[in-house]
Design a protein around this motif. Structure first.
Motif, PDB file in Angstrom:
ATOM      1  N   LEU A  47       0.803  -1.301   0.081  1.00 57.17           N
ATOM      2  CA  LEU A  47       0.067  -0.068  -0.020  1.00 57.17           C
ATOM      3  C   LEU A  47       0.737   1.170  -0.011  1.00 57.17           C
ATOM      4  O   LEU A  47       0.253   2.415  -0.767  1.00 57.17           O
ATOM      5  N   HIS A  48       1.767   1.199   0.954  1.00 54.68           N
ATOM      6  CA  HIS A  48       2.766   2.384   0.620  1.00 54.68           C
ATOM      7  C   HIS A  48       3.437   2.667  -0.608  1.00 54.68           C
ATOM      8  O   HIS A  48       3.606   3.893  -1.299  1.00 54.68           O
ATOM      9  N   ALA A  49       3.738   1.372  -1.414  1.00 59.56           N
ATOM     10  CA  ALA A  49       4.600   1.585  -2.479  1.00 59.56           C
ATOM     11  C   ALA A  49       3.448   2.001  -3.816  1.00 59.56           C
ATOM     12  O   ALA A  49       3.735   2.755  -4.769  1.00 59.56           O
ATOM     13  N   PHE A  50       2.265   1.285  -3.685  1.00 54.70           N
ATOM     14  CA  PHE A  50       1.224   1.362  -4.708  1.00 54.70           C
ATOM     15  C   PHE A  50       0.044   2.151  -4.460  1.00 54.70           C
ATOM     16  O   PHE A  50      -0.818   2.321  -5.488  1.00 54.70           O
ATOM     17  N   GLY A  51      -0.203   2.678  -3.256  1.00 52.62           N
ATOM     18  CA  GLY A  51      -1.359   3.067  -2.928  1.00 52.62           C
ATOM     19  C   GLY A  51      -1.886   4.386  -3.487  1.00 52.62           C
ATOM     20  O   GLY A  51      -2.975   4.599  -3.858  1.00 52.62           O
ATOM     21  N   THR A  52      -0.995   5.200  -3.785  1.00 52.06           N
ATOM     22  CA  THR A  52      -1.219   6.496  -4.490  1.00 52.06           C
ATOM     23  C   THR A  52      -1.748   6.443  -5.802  1.00 52.06           C
ATOM     24  O   THR A  52      -2.761   7.012  -6.197  1.00 52.06           O
ATOM     25  N   GLN A  53      -1.034   5.459  -6.332  1.00 53.88           N
ATOM     26  CA  GLN A  53      -1.540   5.082  -7.875  1.00 53.88           C
ATOM     27  C   GLN A  53      -2.820   4.193  -7.945  1.00 53.88           C
ATOM     28  O   GLN A  53      -3.464   4.272  -8.899  1.00 53.88           O
TER      29      GLN A  53
END
Length: 56
Positions: A47-53
Motif C-alpha cells: 500500500l505504501h508503494a502502490f497506494g497512491t497510484q
C-alpha cells in the motif's frame, strides 16, 4: 483407585496457578499468528508503494 493429585503448599509464596480451560474463544496456533502478521506487513508495504497510484 483414586486419581493422584498434586497440590501446592498452603503458603504458595504468592504464586498463581493457571488451569487449562476449554473456552469458546478462537484458537490460533503460533504459526498462524506469524503468518497473519507477515501478510499484514506485506500488505502495508504494498500500500505504501502502490497506494497512491491505486487510490489517487
Amino acid at each position: 483407585m483414586a486419581k493422584e493429585r498434586t497440590t501446592l503448599p498452603p503458603t504458595g509464596a504468592g504464586l498463581m496457578r493457571f488451569f487449562d480451560e476449554d473456552t469458546r474463544a478462537i484458537k490460533i496456533s503460533p504459526r498462524g499468528v506469524i503468518a497473519v502478521t507477515l501478510i499484514l506487513v506485506a500488505l502495508e508495504i504494498l500500500l505504501h508503494a502502490f497506494g497512491t497510484q491505486l487510490f489517487g
